[in-house]
Enzyme design. Structure first.
Site, PDB file in Angstrom:
ATOM      1  CB  SER A 146     -19.804 -53.697 -22.076  1.00  0.00           C
ATOM      2  OG  SER A 146     -19.628 -52.357 -22.483  1.00  0.00           O
ATOM      3  CE1 TYR A 159     -14.879 -55.269 -24.821  1.00  0.00           C
ATOM      4  CE2 TYR A 159     -16.519 -53.571 -25.264  1.00  0.00           C
ATOM      5  CZ  TYR A 159     -15.713 -54.253 -24.373  1.00  0.00           C
ATOM      6  OH  TYR A 159     -15.742 -53.933 -23.040  1.00  0.00           O
ATOM      7  CE  LYS A 163     -17.090 -57.128 -22.622  1.00  0.00           C
ATOM      8  NZ  LYS A 163     -16.674 -57.855 -21.413  1.00  0.00           N
TER       9      LYS A 163
HETATM   10  P1  NAP Z   1      -8.196 -52.957 -17.931  1.00  0.00           P
HETATM   11  O1  NAP Z   1      -8.140 -51.790 -17.024  1.00  0.00           O
HETATM   12  O2  NAP Z   1      -7.490 -52.900 -19.232  1.00  0.00           O
HETATM   13  O3  NAP Z   1      -7.706 -54.232 -17.110  1.00  0.00           O
HETATM   14  C1  NAP Z   1      -7.685 -55.475 -17.707  1.00  0.00           C
HETATM   15  C2  NAP Z   1      -7.169 -56.517 -16.737  1.00  0.00           C
HETATM   16  O4  NAP Z   1      -7.314 -57.786 -17.352  1.00  0.00           O
HETATM   17  C3  NAP Z   1      -5.714 -56.364 -16.385  1.00  0.00           C
HETATM   18  O5  NAP Z   1      -5.522 -56.880 -15.088  1.00  0.00           O
HETATM   19  C4  NAP Z   1      -5.010 -57.249 -17.437  1.00  0.00           C
HETATM   20  O6  NAP Z   1      -3.742 -57.637 -16.906  1.00  0.00           O
HETATM   21  C5  NAP Z   1      -6.015 -58.387 -17.562  1.00  0.00           C
HETATM   22  N1  NAP Z   1      -6.113 -59.058 -18.853  1.00  0.00           N
HETATM   23  C6  NAP Z   1      -6.142 -58.526 -20.096  1.00  0.00           C
HETATM   24  N2  NAP Z   1      -6.269 -59.501 -21.014  1.00  0.00           N
HETATM   25  C7  NAP Z   1      -6.355 -60.676 -20.344  1.00  0.00           C
HETATM   26  C8  NAP Z   1      -6.503 -62.031 -20.733  1.00  0.00           C
HETATM   27  N3  NAP Z   1      -6.586 -62.401 -22.009  1.00  0.00           N
HETATM   28  N4  NAP Z   1      -6.542 -62.970 -19.753  1.00  0.00           N
HETATM   29  C9  NAP Z   1      -6.458 -62.623 -18.468  1.00  0.00           C
HETATM   30  N5  NAP Z   1      -6.306 -61.360 -18.044  1.00  0.00           N
HETATM   31  C10 NAP Z   1      -6.256 -60.399 -18.964  1.00  0.00           C
HETATM   32  O7  NAP Z   1      -9.708 -53.340 -18.313  1.00  0.00           O
HETATM   33  P2  NAP Z   1     -11.083 -52.887 -17.622  1.00  0.00           P
HETATM   34  O8  NAP Z   1     -11.510 -51.620 -18.232  1.00  0.00           O
HETATM   35  O9  NAP Z   1     -10.953 -52.995 -16.145  1.00  0.00           O
HETATM   36  O10 NAP Z   1     -12.068 -54.008 -18.184  1.00  0.00           O
HETATM   37  C11 NAP Z   1     -12.463 -55.121 -17.393  1.00  0.00           C
HETATM   38  C12 NAP Z   1     -13.766 -55.676 -17.923  1.00  0.00           C
HETATM   39  O11 NAP Z   1     -14.767 -54.643 -17.928  1.00  0.00           O
HETATM   40  C13 NAP Z   1     -13.708 -56.183 -19.354  1.00  0.00           C
HETATM   41  O12 NAP Z   1     -14.565 -57.304 -19.472  1.00  0.00           O
HETATM   42  C14 NAP Z   1     -14.290 -55.047 -20.167  1.00  0.00           C
HETATM   43  O13 NAP Z   1     -14.841 -55.472 -21.384  1.00  0.00           O
HETATM   44  C15 NAP Z   1     -15.367 -54.570 -19.207  1.00  0.00           C
HETATM   45  N6  NAP Z   1     -15.822 -53.195 -19.426  1.00  0.00           N
HETATM   46  C16 NAP Z   1     -14.998 -52.130 -19.314  1.00  0.00           C
HETATM   47  C17 NAP Z   1     -15.484 -50.845 -19.498  1.00  0.00           C
HETATM   48  C18 NAP Z   1     -14.631 -49.631 -19.384  1.00  0.00           C
HETATM   49  O14 NAP Z   1     -15.108 -48.515 -19.745  1.00  0.00           O
HETATM   50  N7  NAP Z   1     -13.417 -49.724 -18.871  1.00  0.00           N
HETATM   51  C19 NAP Z   1     -16.827 -50.661 -19.818  1.00  0.00           C
HETATM   52  C20 NAP Z   1     -17.649 -51.770 -19.926  1.00  0.00           C
HETATM   53  C21 NAP Z   1     -17.144 -53.048 -19.729  1.00  0.00           C
HETATM   54  P3  NAP Z   1      -2.555 -58.275 -17.823  1.00  0.00           P
HETATM   55  O15 NAP Z   1      -2.186 -57.221 -18.820  1.00  0.00           O
HETATM   56  O16 NAP Z   1      -1.461 -58.588 -16.849  1.00  0.00           O
HETATM   57  O17 NAP Z   1      -3.144 -59.494 -18.437  1.00  0.00           O
END
Ligand code: NAP
Length: 251
Positions: A146, A159, A163
């Site tokens: 991230s 967090y 990262k």
């Molecule tokens: P999201 O929209 O909340 O989606 C999370 C996904 O992961 C869902 O499919 C959820 O489904 C699953 N999940 C959550 N906890 C889990 C666990 N313990 N084991 C397995 N599956 C799990 O999240 P996102 O924003 O796409 O984030 C994805 C990645 O990108 C993460 O690593 C996050 O740190 C990184 N990231 C995100 C952003 C941002 O702005 N969104 C920025 C930088 C990095 P269930 O609820 O069914 O488990």
């Protein structure tokens, strides 16, 4: 029509029923990969599998909480028994159970949970998959870090530290896995419009942090992971691609 640059490959993506993980699965699938998706809730898995299948993507899905060893191993076993091996592994699932300044954290459990799920689980997922990736030509691993791994903020300090650790994990694994022909990189997204970032989207004005006047989209991430997994990225390993619309990313 998408170029089929991943035809014949098998891709395993964690946390892939919505958001960034789903977009990665969709992109890799549209480019010909057989995709194995997972997340914690069966309902979400079923829905995502149906959505991907309706687009003609070859997909299988199962429950996997990445913090649970037996779940991680079951996903790997499923990929191998159904599709014969693993070419692309994307460690995407992560948690952030607490918002606010790092010094607000009073219990060790918060640190344990964030590091167990975000960092340690990624390492052990990769270790379980290794025997099935070693002899595959052009195999690659992408960890989702991230922009928070580069830039501190007051919203989710622990967090952020986890990262930053992902950047180190990618570098060390890249060194150790090069002899097997496996590349390891990170994608480090900026603010991407998903469920996880909902709270940030309410509080952060994008023009203040990005040169490009929009939030990132999960699809932006799917394209980059697809590139990293492709032959075009054959000389890239141990690196992180930052997709933040210009938000500063200097360690
Ligand atoms: P999201 O929209 O909340 O989606 C999370 C996904 O992961 C869902 O499919 C959820 O489904 C699953 N999940 C959550 N906890 C889990 C666990 N313990 N084991 C397995 N599956 C799990 O999240 P996102 O924003 O796409 O984030 C994805 C990645 O990108 C993460 O690593 C996050 O740190 C990184 N990231 C995100 C952003 C941002 O702005 N969104 C920025 C930088 C990095 P269930 O609820 O069914 O488990």
């Amino acid at each position: 029509m998408a170029e089929l640059r991943h035809q014949g490959k098998v891709a395993v993506i964690t946390g892939a029923t919505e958001g960034i993980g789903y977009a990665i699965a969709e992109r890799l699938g549209k480019e010909g990969a057989k995709v194995v998706i997972s997340s914690r809730k069966q309902k979400n898995v079923d829905q995502a599998v149906n959505n991907l299948r309706s687009q003609g993507i070859e997909v299988l899905g199962r429950i996997c909480h990445v913090g649970k060893r037996e779940h991680r191993e079951a996903v790997i076993e499923d990929a191998v028994s159904n599709y014969g091996g693993i070419d692309i592994l994307v460690s995407n699932a992560a948690v952030n159970p607490i918002y606010g300044r790092m010094l607000k954290v009073t219990t060790e459990g918060v640190w344990d949970k964030i590091f167990d799920v975000n960092v340690k689980a990624s390492f052990f997922l990769i270790k379980s998959a290794l025997p099935y990736m070693k002899n595959r030509s052009g195999a690659s691993i992408t960890l989702i870090s991230s922009i928070s791994g580069y830039s501190p903020d007051n919203l989710f300090g622990v967090y952020c530290v986890s990262k930053t650790a992902m950047l180190g994990l990618a570098k060390n694994l890249a060194l150790e896995l090069a002899k097997y022909g496996i590349r390891v990189n990170c994608l480090s997204p900026g603010l991407i419009k998903t469920q996880l970032s909902k709270q940030c989207l309410r509080t952060i004005a994008i023009p203040n942090i990005s040169f490009i006047f929009r939030y990132g989209l999960p699809e932006d991430c799917g394209k980059i992971v697809s590139f990293l997994a492709s032959k075009d990225a054959a000389f890239i390993t141990g690196e992180s691609i930052v997709a933040s619309g210009g938000q500063v990313s200097r360690l």
